[in-house]
Structures are given as structure tokens and as C-alpha cells.
Design an enzyme around this catalytic site. Structure first.
Site, PDB file in Angstrom:
ATOM      1  N   LYS A 267       0.693  -1.227   0.140  1.00  0.00           N
ATOM      2  CA  LYS A 267       0.124   0.153  -0.205  1.00  0.00           C
ATOM      3  C   LYS A 267       0.815   1.510  -0.156  1.00  0.00           C
ATOM      4  O   LYS A 267       1.630   1.413   0.897  1.00  0.00           O
ATOM      5  CB  LYS A 267      -0.524  -0.149   1.966  1.00  0.00           C
ATOM      6  N   ASP A 337      -2.670  -7.507  -1.330  1.00  0.00           N
ATOM      7  CA  ASP A 337      -3.549  -6.274  -0.889  1.00  0.00           C
ATOM      8  C   ASP A 337      -5.595  -7.431  -0.634  1.00  0.00           C
ATOM      9  O   ASP A 337      -5.471  -6.471   0.748  1.00  0.00           O
ATOM     10  CB  ASP A 337      -2.973  -5.556  -1.561  1.00  0.00           C
ATOM     11  N   GLU A 339      -6.044  -9.755   0.650  1.00  0.00           N
ATOM     12  CA  GLU A 339      -6.018 -10.954   1.707  1.00  0.00           C
ATOM     13  C   GLU A 339      -6.443 -11.189   2.727  1.00  0.00           C
ATOM     14  O   GLU A 339      -7.324 -12.036   3.038  1.00  0.00           O
ATOM     15  CB  GLU A 339      -4.824 -10.004   2.594  1.00  0.00           C
ATOM     16  N   ARG A 341     -10.179 -11.855   2.718  1.00  0.00           N
ATOM     17  CA  ARG A 341     -11.438 -12.113   2.212  1.00  0.00           C
ATOM     18  C   ARG A 341     -10.676 -14.074   2.425  1.00  0.00           C
ATOM     19  O   ARG A 341     -10.518 -14.972   2.699  1.00  0.00           O
ATOM     20  CB  ARG A 341     -11.182 -12.343   0.693  1.00  0.00           C
TER      21      ARG A 341
HETATM   22  N1  BES Z   1      -7.882  -3.781   4.394  1.00  0.00           N
HETATM   23  C1  BES Z   1      -8.273  -3.726   3.589  1.00  0.00           C
HETATM   24  C2  BES Z   1      -9.475  -2.786   3.602  1.00  0.00           C
HETATM   25  C3  BES Z   1      -9.785  -1.225   3.852  1.00  0.00           C
HETATM   26  C4  BES Z   1     -10.048  -0.517   3.465  1.00  0.00           C
HETATM   27  C5  BES Z   1      -9.874  -0.788   5.248  1.00  0.00           C
HETATM   28  C6  BES Z   1      -9.702   0.980   3.486  1.00  0.00           C
HETATM   29  C7  BES Z   1     -10.422  -0.334   6.099  1.00  0.00           C
HETATM   30  C8  BES Z   1      -9.640   1.262   5.408  1.00  0.00           C
HETATM   31  C9  BES Z   1      -8.310  -4.634   2.466  1.00  0.00           C
HETATM   32  O1  BES Z   1      -7.568  -5.463   2.752  1.00  0.00           O
HETATM   33  C10 BES Z   1      -7.783  -4.030   1.039  1.00  0.00           C
HETATM   34  O2  BES Z   1      -6.054  -3.809   0.966  1.00  0.00           O
HETATM   35  N2  BES Z   1      -8.366  -4.203  -0.020  1.00  0.00           N
HETATM   36  C11 BES Z   1      -8.231  -3.858  -1.248  1.00  0.00           C
HETATM   37  C12 BES Z   1      -9.188  -4.802  -2.539  1.00  0.00           C
HETATM   38  C13 BES Z   1      -8.443  -4.650  -3.740  1.00  0.00           C
HETATM   39  C14 BES Z   1      -7.179  -5.131  -3.520  1.00  0.00           C
HETATM   40  C15 BES Z   1      -8.919  -6.372  -4.530  1.00  0.00           C
HETATM   41  C16 BES Z   1      -8.854  -2.987  -0.823  1.00  0.00           C
HETATM   42  O3  BES Z   1      -9.998  -2.354  -0.715  1.00  0.00           O
HETATM   43  O4  BES Z   1      -8.357  -2.203  -2.324  1.00  0.00           O
HETATM   44 ZN    ZN Z   2      -7.846  -6.640   4.298  1.00  0.00          ZN
HETATM   45 MN    MN Z   3      -5.579  -5.362   2.209  1.00  0.00          MN
END
Ligand code: BES
Ligand code: ZN
Ligand code: MN
Length: 487
Positions: A267, A337, A339, A341
Site C-alpha cells: 500500500k 492486498d 488478503e 477474504r
Molecule cells: N484492509 C483493506 C480494506 C480497507 C480499506 C479497510 C480502507 C479499511 C479502510 C483490504 O485488505 C484491502 O486492502 N482491500 C483492497 C482490495 C483490492 C486489492 C481488491 C482494497 O479495498 O483496495
Molecule cells: Zn485488509
Molecule cells: Mn489489504
């Protein structure tokens, strides 16, 4: 926090703050006792009116006691229409206001003597919620004392309302603290230890697995995400078994990513900054377990979470890997990222094996849920109506935001894989929905609800009476819902 009831005159309270809940249009009536000749002598209502205070929600008016009353300060708090939800909002504001003053003892004058057990519980819960700070790492001079005694005036004593409120508030506070603690403090082993510390009475630890055992069980999702960190993953299963017999059986599953760096799909700085909050789902189910251990509903409750740190390293899982999940399905990794799921999938399959009546999972799963619904609303998904409706109602009554989202098979193609059975991303469009669809393939119980709490789990800036940081969202909603199932 102690909660007491007094039949004396509020004007005689000797507390740090004497608070009066004022509905719109009822200023003089609400202040009758305080404005008596032996107290403010009519000056208080006039001063509040001059200041423009009418009792609207979100407003307040404060003056020092100045010897008119023994209390150090008098605070008038708007409770709008005086409805249950307005009372709750007003008490949330009050909790926050008195924490800013460091008031340890607070007297509250209620506009209505007849207040239902549920409404009284809600006002105490909201007060505690507003009174919360996470300031243990601040220098002592900057910390403000929490309220340790709340005394109601003009309300009949109600031990059941107090016990429920304090149990729910304590569960929520635990969840908030777990979220707010840095990832250097709360990592898989310590999160597991906190959960295990709830054992005793009707709560037991059914399983608490380390890395080797998780590998041996074939939980490839948890292994894949967790293998890149020196802090190895844990899998935890707690059970609450009511001594008096259970009328229902639910499994609660939480996402416990103690830090989400994104892994090799790392990230950017700003997206990573608050990712210690990525175990808020696990924190919520742990907090709920703490609450129900005290309220003791007639429901068997299994709490399950995978605690994992998602890190890039030479051991990390990679793009293009094909993980063999606990259910046996093969998942192609398109983004490390995505992860959560993967961790949840193994937990959901495990939960399904227990054959509960219903499975509910909570997860800070997608940024897309935040884009869609913002900081207040969780995204709630279910193919089955009855549980979704019950949970939405429990959220509404608890003052927590939840909004139902569609779960259409029409979008399934988005997670179809080239080589494996499914892949862990579904593209930018409908990102929260495709994540939910991915999870649905790992649940075999007929009743299942997925709640994406990515928005409400952590406030990036203060909202209503919530300070910045962890909120403990859904602890009170789940606890209320479970209580209802047992009745
Ligand atoms: N933990 C994040 C989602 C998140 C974002 C939680 C903001 C709280 C605040 C999750 O693991 C993630 O990174 N999701 C990605 C998925 C994508 C790579 C398909 C996302 O939402 O960008
Ligand atoms: Zn996450
Ligand atoms: Mn993530």
C-alpha cells in the site's frame, strides 16, 4: 463506571458536573428544580435562552455552579424531540463533553421519569461511548479523567438496564482498545491471548492454533497471507455455552489482520497509515464475547477468527500463487492486498463445519465499502432475509449504521479465474460486492450475513460523539441481536 440513582433534588448534587437533558421547547420545565429560589433563582433558563440554547441535538450550554448549586459545573444538553434515539445522541454528546472537562462524577437529570429499560441502557451505553478516549500514550498532563460515577436523578432505579449497558459498553471498549493499540502491541499472538483471557464460566477455548497446526489443517488462506511475517498467524475458536440450554446457535467470524501493509502489492503510505485497524472484525467478535459472557443470553455462540499480519518479505505469498484453501478450493492470487477474504474464507469454512443456525462475519474488507457508504454505514450482505432484517433492526436500535447491499450472481464472472477455481480480486467496479461473492463460496450454512465494516470500524476524524480511531462498531448490535435470539 458506577451508575447510581438518586431520589434527592438534583440541585443538591455535589458532582463535578450536573447535567440536565433538555428537550426542545421544554427548557423552563427541565430547569424547574435548578432554577428554584434556593439555586439559580430563574437566572439559568434566561441565560441559556440568551445564548440561543433551545435543546436541539448536538447543542449544549455550560455554566459554573458559582455557589448557586454545590456541583462544580452545570451543563444543559439538547435531546431534541426526547425520542429514544435523540436521548441516546444527547447522552453521547454529554459523555464527550464531560470527558473534555475531566469530570469524574456526573449527575444527570432526565426529562422523563418513566424510561424503558432498553432506553435507559441505550443512554448509558451512549454516554460511555462518548466518554471514551485512547490517551494512554499521552503525557499525564494531557490526559483527562474518565467519568467513574454517573448518577441519574428523576429516574427509577433499574439494575437490569445498568447491568446490560455496562456489559455492552465494556465489550465495545475492549474492541476499541484492541483496534487503537499499535500493531507492535496487538499482533497475532497477543490478539489470541486477549481472546483466550475471556475463558471461564460459560466461555471456553475450543481451539487456539499456531502456525504449524494451521498448516497441518490445510488452512491455505491463513498460511498464504501469514507466511510473510515474522509474527506468525494464529487461529482461535471460542465458545459460549449457556448453562441453561441454548435456543439458537450462531457463529461469529472476524477478520483479524493485525496489520495490513498490502504485502508485495504494498500500500502507499497514506493507505497503510491506519491499517492496524484491519483486525476490527476480530476485535468486534471478541468484544461481543466479552459482553455476552456477562449478559448470558440463551444462545450458543462460537467466535472464530484468524489473526494474521500481512507483510512483504522473501517468505511472502506472491502474485500468481495458487492457494489451496481449507475447503479444498484453489484460489489464484491477483493482488496480495486482497488478503482479508483469504483469511475469512478458511474461517467461514471452519464455521460452516460447526453447523450453526447462522454465520455472521465482520470484516474491514474493502476500500470500496468506504467509497460507497462512508464512515457511518457498514455494508451488510445476505442472500437470506430474516437474519439481515434482524441485524439491521438491532443496528438501528443500537445507534449503529448498517445498510443492505445486493449480492447478485450476475457479477460472479468478475472473480472467475484462469487457472484456479476463483481469484482474489474482482476489479474496481463493485469491489465490496465481489469480495462478498468470493466469501459466499466458502459458506455452506443456509443462513449467512457478511458485514463489511471498513468505514465505521475506524474514524479518520471525529464524528458525532466518536473520537478519532477505533469505534468498536457492531459489538452492541451483535449483542442485542443475540439477546433477542435467546428470548
Ligand atoms: N484492509 C483493506 C480494506 C480497507 C480499506 C479497510 C480502507 C479499511 C479502510 C483490504 O485488505 C484491502 O486492502 N482491500 C483492497 C482490495 C483490492 C486489492 C481488491 C482494497 O479495498 O483496495
Ligand atoms: Zn485488509
Ligand atoms: Mn489489504
Amino acid at each position: 463506571m458506577r451508575t447510581t440513582f438518586s431520589a434527592d433534588r438534583a440541585a443538591k448534587a455535589t458532582t463535578d458536573v450536573l447535567a440536565v437533558l433538555v428537550p426542545v421547547g421544554r427548557l423552563s420545565g427541565a430547569l424547574a428544580d435548578l432554577d428554584a429560589a434556593d439555586a439559580f433563582g430563574g437566572a439559568l433558563a434566561g441565560a441559556a435562552r440568551d445564548d440561543g440554547f433551545e435543546g436541539r441535538i448536538g447543542t449544549s450550554f455550560a455554566v459554573p455552579g458559582l455557589g448557586h448549586v454545590p456541583a462544580k459545573r452545570v451543563v444543559l444538553v439538547g435531546v431534541g424531540s426526547g425520542s429514544e434515539s435523540d436521548l441516546r445522541a444527547g447522552c453521547g454528546n454529554l459523555g464527550k463533553l464531560v470527558r473534555e472537562k475531566g469530570a469524574k462524577t456526573v449527575a444527570v437529570v432526565s426529562p422523563e421519569a418513566a424510561i424503558s429499560t432498553d432506553a435507559l441502557s441505550l443512554t448509558i451505553e451512549a454516554f460511555a461511548e462518548g466518554n471514551y478516549r485512547f490517551d494512554k500514550y499521552k503525557p499525564a498532563a494531557q490526559r483527562k479523567a474518565a467519568t467513574d460515577e454517573l448518577c441519574f436523578y428523576g429516574v427509577a432505579e433499574n439494575a437490569r438496564a445498568v447491568a446490560t449497558a455496562l456489559a455492552l459498553a465494556a465489550g465495545q471498549e475492549l474492541a476499541r482498545n484492541l483496534v487503537n493499540e499499535p500493531a507492535a502491541e496487538i499482533y497475532p499472538d497477543t490478539l489470541a491471548a486477549v481472546a483466550e483471557s475471556l475463558a471461564g464460566g460459560e466461555v471456553s477455548v475450543v481451539a487456539s492454533l499456531g502456525f504449524a497446526e494451521i498448516q497441518a489443517k490445510g488452512m491455505g488462506g491463513i498460511v498464504g497471507v501469514g507466511q510473510g511475517s515474522a509474527r506468525k498467524p494464529r487461529f482461535v475458536h471460542l465458545r459460549y455455552e449457556p448453562a441453561g440450554g441454548a435456543k439458537a446457535h450462531v457463529a461469529l467470524v472476524g477478520k483479524g489482520v493485525t496489520f495490513d501493509s498490502g504485502g508485495l502489492s504494498i500500500k502507499p503510505n497514506d493507505g497503510m497509515l491506519t491499517m492496524r485497524c484491519d483486525m476490527a472484525g476480530a476485535a468486534a467478535v471478541i468484544g461481543t464475547m466479552k459482553a455476552i459472557a456477562a449478559t448470558r443470553p440463551n444462545v450458543r455462540v462460537d467466535v472464530i477468527f484468524g489473526a494474521v499480519e500481512n507483510m512483504p518479505s522473501s517468505n511472502a505469498y506472491k502474485l500468481g500463487d495458487i492457494l489451496k484453501m481449507y475447503s479444498g478450493k484453489r484460489v489464484e492470487i491477483h493482488n496480495t492486498d486482497a488478503e482479508g477474504r483469504l483469511v475469512l474464507a478458511d474461517c467461514l469454512h471452519y464455521a460452516s463445519e460447526l453447523k450453526p443456525d447462522v454465520v455472521v462475519d465482520l470484516a474491514t474488507l474493502t476500500g470500496a465499502a468506504v467509497v460507497a457508504l462512508g464512515d457511518w454505514y457498514s455494508a451488510l450482505y445476505s442472500r437470506e432475509n430474516s437474519t439481515a432484517v434482524q441485524l439491521l433492526a438491532a443496528a438501528e436500535r443500537s445507534g449503529e449504521g448498517a445498510w443492505r447491499m445486493p449480492l447478485p450472481d450476475l457479477y460472479r464472472d468478475k472473480i472467475k479465474a484462469e487457472w484456479g477455481e476463483t481469484k482474489n480480486t474482482g476489479g474496481r467496479a463493485a469491489g465490496s460486492i465481489t469480495a462478498a461473492l468470493f466469501l459466499s463460496d466458502f459458506v455452506t450454512t443456509p443462513k449467512w450475513v457478511h458485514i463489511d465494516i471498513a468505514g465505521p470500524a475506524f474514524m479518520d476524524s471525529p464524528l458525532l460523539h466518536y473520537v478519532q480511531g477505533g469505534t468498536g462498531t457492531m459489538v452492541r448490535t451483535l449483542s442485542r441481536w443475540i439477546e433477542g435470539l435467546g428470548q
